[in-house]
Design a protein around this motif. Structure first.
Motif, PDB file in Angstrom:
ATOM      1  N   PRO A  77      67.355 -12.472  26.236  1.00 39.89           N
ATOM      2  CA  PRO A  77      66.815 -11.124  26.031  1.00 39.89           C
ATOM      3  C   PRO A  77      67.390 -10.355  24.850  1.00 39.89           C
ATOM      4  CG  PRO A  77      68.506 -11.057  27.722  1.00 39.89           C
ATOM      5  CD  PRO A  77      68.402 -12.501  27.268  1.00 39.89           C
ATOM      6  N   LEU A  78      68.071 -11.034  23.918  1.00 42.15           N
ATOM      7  CA  LEU A  78      68.693 -10.310  22.818  1.00 42.15           C
ATOM      8  C   LEU A  78      67.661  -9.528  22.011  1.00 42.15           C
ATOM      9  CD1 LEU A  78      71.392  -9.745  21.381  1.00 42.15           C
ATOM     10  CD2 LEU A  78      70.897 -11.682  19.870  1.00 42.15           C
ATOM     11  N   PHE A  79      66.543 -10.160  21.688  1.00 43.21           N
ATOM     12  CA  PHE A  79      65.517  -9.445  20.930  1.00 43.21           C
ATOM     13  C   PHE A  79      64.882  -8.343  21.777  1.00 43.21           C
ATOM     14  CE2 PHE A  79      61.066  -8.759  19.793  1.00 43.21           C
ATOM     15  CZ  PHE A  79      61.200  -8.332  18.476  1.00 43.21           C
ATOM     16  N   SER A  80      64.481  -8.681  22.996  1.00 44.22           N
ATOM     17  CA  SER A  80      63.794  -7.701  23.844  1.00 44.22           C
ATOM     18  C   SER A  80      64.637  -6.458  24.076  1.00 44.22           C
ATOM     19  CB  SER A  80      63.440  -8.335  25.198  1.00 44.22           C
ATOM     20  OG  SER A  80      62.451  -9.321  25.047  1.00 44.22           O
ATOM     21  N   SER A  81      65.914  -6.659  24.382  1.00 45.76           N
ATOM     22  CA  SER A  81      66.781  -5.541  24.747  1.00 45.76           C
ATOM     23  C   SER A  81      67.383  -4.849  23.529  1.00 45.76           C
ATOM     24  CB  SER A  81      67.897  -6.043  25.672  1.00 45.76           C
ATOM     25  OG  SER A  81      68.720  -4.976  26.099  1.00 45.76           O
ATOM     26  N   ALA A  82      68.105  -5.619  22.710  1.00 41.60           N
ATOM     27  CA  ALA A  82      68.932  -5.035  21.660  1.00 41.60           C
ATOM     28  C   ALA A  82      68.174  -4.702  20.387  1.00 41.60           C
ATOM     29  CB  ALA A  82      70.095  -5.981  21.326  1.00 41.60           C
ATOM     30  N   VAL A  83      66.946  -5.192  20.249  1.00 38.27           N
ATOM     31  CA  VAL A  83      66.140  -4.873  19.064  1.00 38.27           C
ATOM     32  C   VAL A  83      64.916  -4.049  19.456  1.00 38.27           C
ATOM     33  CG1 VAL A  83      64.862  -5.786  17.086  1.00 38.27           C
ATOM     34  CG2 VAL A  83      66.912  -6.976  17.894  1.00 38.27           C
ATOM     35  N   LEU A  84      64.035  -4.627  20.277  1.00 36.90           N
ATOM     36  CA  LEU A  84      62.763  -3.970  20.584  1.00 36.90           C
ATOM     37  C   LEU A  84      62.946  -2.709  21.427  1.00 36.90           C
ATOM     38  CD1 LEU A  84      59.710  -3.913  20.446  1.00 36.90           C
ATOM     39  CD2 LEU A  84      59.635  -5.555  22.334  1.00 36.90           C
ATOM     40  N   CYS A  85      63.586  -2.832  22.583  1.00 38.40           N
ATOM     41  CA  CYS A  85      63.741  -1.664  23.452  1.00 38.40           C
ATOM     42  C   CYS A  85      64.695  -0.643  22.846  1.00 38.40           C
ATOM     43  CB  CYS A  85      64.211  -2.095  24.842  1.00 38.40           C
ATOM     44  SG  CYS A  85      62.916  -2.941  25.797  1.00 38.40           S
ATOM     45  N   ALA A  86      65.725  -1.125  22.145  1.00 41.14           N
ATOM     46  CA  ALA A  86      66.617  -0.183  21.459  1.00 41.14           C
ATOM     47  C   ALA A  86      65.836   0.640  20.436  1.00 41.14           C
ATOM     48  CB  ALA A  86      67.751  -0.943  20.779  1.00 41.14           C
ATOM     49  N   ARG A  87      64.935  -0.025  19.726  1.00 41.90           N
ATOM     50  CA  ARG A  87      64.138   0.692  18.725  1.00 41.90           C
ATOM     51  C   ARG A  87      63.191   1.692  19.382  1.00 41.90           C
ATOM     52  NH1 ARG A  87      64.731   0.822  13.040  1.00 41.90           N
ATOM     53  NH2 ARG A  87      62.996   2.097  12.322  1.00 41.90           N
ATOM     54  N   ILE A  88      62.664   1.341  20.540  1.00 43.01           N
ATOM     55  CA  ILE A  88      61.784   2.269  21.262  1.00 43.01           C
ATOM     56  C   ILE A  88      62.547   3.542  21.627  1.00 43.01           C
ATOM     57  CG2 ILE A  88      60.510   2.620  23.416  1.00 43.01           C
ATOM     58  CD1 ILE A  88      59.722  -0.356  23.246  1.00 43.01           C
ATOM     59  N   PHE A  89      63.773   3.386  22.133  1.00 39.85           N
ATOM     60  CA  PHE A  89      64.588   4.560  22.442  1.00 39.85           C
ATOM     61  C   PHE A  89      64.849   5.392  21.190  1.00 39.85           C
ATOM     62  CE2 PHE A  89      66.104   2.293  26.373  1.00 39.85           C
ATOM     63  CZ  PHE A  89      65.716   3.280  27.275  1.00 39.85           C
ATOM     64  N   LEU A  90      65.140   4.733  20.077  1.00 41.66           N
ATOM     65  CA  LEU A  90      65.411   5.453  18.839  1.00 41.66           C
ATOM     66  C   LEU A  90      64.188   6.219  18.352  1.00 41.66           C
ATOM     67  CD1 LEU A  90      67.526   2.775  16.927  1.00 41.66           C
ATOM     68  CD2 LEU A  90      68.338   4.995  17.759  1.00 41.66           C
ATOM     69  N   GLU A  91      63.020   5.643  18.547  1.00 42.69           N
ATOM     70  CA  GLU A  91      61.786   6.286  18.089  1.00 42.69           C
ATOM     71  C   GLU A  91      61.299   7.369  19.046  1.00 42.69           C
ATOM     72  OE1 GLU A  91      60.408   5.963  15.263  1.00 42.69           O
ATOM     73  OE2 GLU A  91      61.216   4.106  14.442  1.00 42.69           O
ATOM     74  N   SER A  92      61.842   7.402  20.266  1.00 41.21           N
ATOM     75  CA  SER A  92      61.338   8.344  21.275  1.00 41.21           C
ATOM     76  C   SER A  92      61.672   9.791  20.938  1.00 41.21           C
ATOM     77  CB  SER A  92      61.911   7.996  22.649  1.00 41.21           C
ATOM     78  OG  SER A  92      63.290   8.306  22.720  1.00 41.21           O
ATOM     79  N   GLY A  93      62.731  10.006  20.158  1.00 41.44           N
ATOM     80  CA  GLY A  93      63.076  11.363  19.757  1.00 41.44           C
ATOM     81  C   GLY A  93      63.819  12.170  20.794  1.00 41.44           C
ATOM     82  N   ASN A  94      64.106  11.579  21.949  1.00 41.12           N
ATOM     83  CA  ASN A  94      64.794  12.290  23.026  1.00 41.12           C
ATOM     84  C   ASN A  94      66.276  11.935  22.979  1.00 41.12           C
ATOM     85  OD1 ASN A  94      65.897  13.116  25.510  1.00 41.12           O
ATOM     86  ND2 ASN A  94      63.905  12.978  26.508  1.00 41.12           N
ATOM     87  N   ASP A  95      67.100  12.878  22.518  1.00 38.84           N
ATOM     88  CA  ASP A  95      68.518  12.578  22.309  1.00 38.84           C
ATOM     89  C   ASP A  95      69.261  12.340  23.614  1.00 38.84           C
ATOM     90  OD1 ASP A  95      70.365  12.242  20.090  1.00 38.84           O
ATOM     91  OD2 ASP A  95      71.491  13.902  20.985  1.00 38.84           O
ATOM     92  N   VAL A  96      68.845  13.005  24.675  1.00 35.24           N
ATOM     93  CA  VAL A  96      69.483  12.806  25.982  1.00 35.24           C
ATOM     94  C   VAL A  96      69.292  11.361  26.443  1.00 35.24           C
ATOM     95  CG1 VAL A  96      69.478  13.473  28.409  1.00 35.24           C
ATOM     96  CG2 VAL A  96      69.230  15.226  26.639  1.00 35.24           C
TER      97      VAL A  96
END
Length: 374
Positions: free
Chosen positions: A86-105
């Motif tokens: 899951p390195l790509f799914s978790s540490a790249v794809l989902c991490a990027r989704i969180f970064l793009e979400s704009g919600n700092d909390v």
């Protein structure tokens, strides 16, 4: 465009190459193919300790904030395995989704845990009406006071069987657009069934009245479509680099076999038809490599990379699959022997062909991107 590696990238490449040759050699990969869950027993901890789980995450959230090309160098080496997990799914794809979400909390709550490897995320997006566009999402989220209830199913979810948490795309009843929810993978009502067959790392995930707290809404309700599009676009070249690594490995296997296998009193590499097959692999490898690293160069340079990313994904998906096909032509019978290792790439090339969108999907997006540029 300069494809030479800088000092940091050379260290990443050397570290990943040693990992694949040592901790993830062919015997280990064959065992993981039979028992995927074994990866989380020790290899995941090694990946986390090497810092790979935090490379795509900025320093302020516990990562190292590496450029995308650094990540690509890592994943190209992992693709030579091919190393699953899951390195790509978790540490790249989902991490990027969180970064793009704009919600700092939300970022502060989950990105440090992804960076440390403590939590493992998987994206549950695709459904029976298969497609990587949010237009294909039908899963409903029903309001339950301040919370939500999810009922439905997701299919062909990559790495869900490894995940501690899921990012689930759904439509809130009575609202417009698509929303994203963080769901505990072990929550009551969540079912994860690994899909069998000529597949690697995919599952069906079902939701039976799964209660999701309002605080687990990622970003804003109905605003996930743009978040997902930006995140998938940025993560795609890293996945392409993994496929470049796969192409490189099947090329090396084919050349080595053609030099060693003898028939009719000479090595088969002297036969023109065998040479033709290897040349086809070279063509696909070069096409995947050049299109992938052009997209990465544009991303890291701050240029508009959308068109190049769509080209890279269309080319890399096709190239990895076709390179495996030609490798089987070179190897003939021995190529289908599981213990030889070529079929690990054949399975992976098919499993990743549609991941983040098949070539036809990206050709359509390429047309749109070129119109926007014009």
């Amino acid at each position: 465009m300069d494809l030479s590696l800088n000092d940091t990238q050379q260290l990443i490449q050397d570290s990943a190459r040693d990992f694949v040759r040592g901790a993830c050699d062919r015997d280990v990969l064959l065992k993981l193919d039979r028992d995927p869950a074994a990866l989380m027993d020790g290899l995941w901890r090694q990946m986390s300790e090497l810092g790979w789980t935090g490379m795509a995450i900025p320093e302020e959230y516990g990562g190292t904030g590496n450029p995308m090309t650094d990540l690509a160098v890592l994943f190209e080496e992992l693709g030579t395995g091919p190393v699953p997990g899951p390195l790509f799914s978790s540490a790249v794809l989902c991490a990027r989704i969180f970064l793009e979400s704009g919600n700092d909390v939300t970022k502060k709550a989950w990105l440090p845990k992804i960076a440390s490897g403590e939590r493992v995320f998987a994206l549950a997006l695709t459904e029976t009406q298969y497609g990587w566009s949010t237009d294909a999402i039908r899963l409903k989220a029903r309001n339950e006071g301040a919370d939500f209830l999810l009922t439905g199913a997701k299919v062909f979810v990559h790495d869900a069987h490894h995940a501690t948490d899921l990012l689930v795309a759904a439509r809130v009843e009575g609202g417009a657009g698509v929303s994203l929810f963080r769901v505990d993978a072990k929550a009551h009502g969540v079912g994860i069934r690994p899909l069998e067959g000529f597949l690697t790392g995919m599952s069906e995930v079902t939701f039976e009245k799964v209660k999701v707290a309002g605080d687990d809404l990622v970003g804003w309700a109905g605003a996930a479509s743009d978040v997902l599009e930006r995140a998938l676009l940025a993560a795609t070249p890293v996945l392409c680099a993994y496929k470049v690594g796969g192409c490189k490995k099947v090329y090396d296997m084919s050349v080595t076999y053609a030099r060693e296998r003898t028939q009719f009193g000479q090595v088969i590499g002297r036969f023109q038809r065998v040479q033709d097959h290897i040349i086809q692999i070279v063509n696909h490898l070069d096409a995947a490599r050049w299109t992938t690293y052009e997209a990465l160069w544009k991303l890291d340079s701050g240029m508009d990379a959308a068109a190049s990313i769509h080209v890279a994904k269309a080319v890399a998906s096709e190239s990895y699959m076709r390179a495996c096909d030609f490798a089987h032509e070179v190897h003939a019978g021995i190529g289908v022997v599981r213990e030889y290792g070529l079929t690990l790439h054949t399975k992976m090339s098919r499993s990743l062909y549609h991941c983040l969108g098949a070539p036809a999907f990206h050709r359509g997006r390429l047309e749109r991107a070129l119109k926007l540029v014009a």
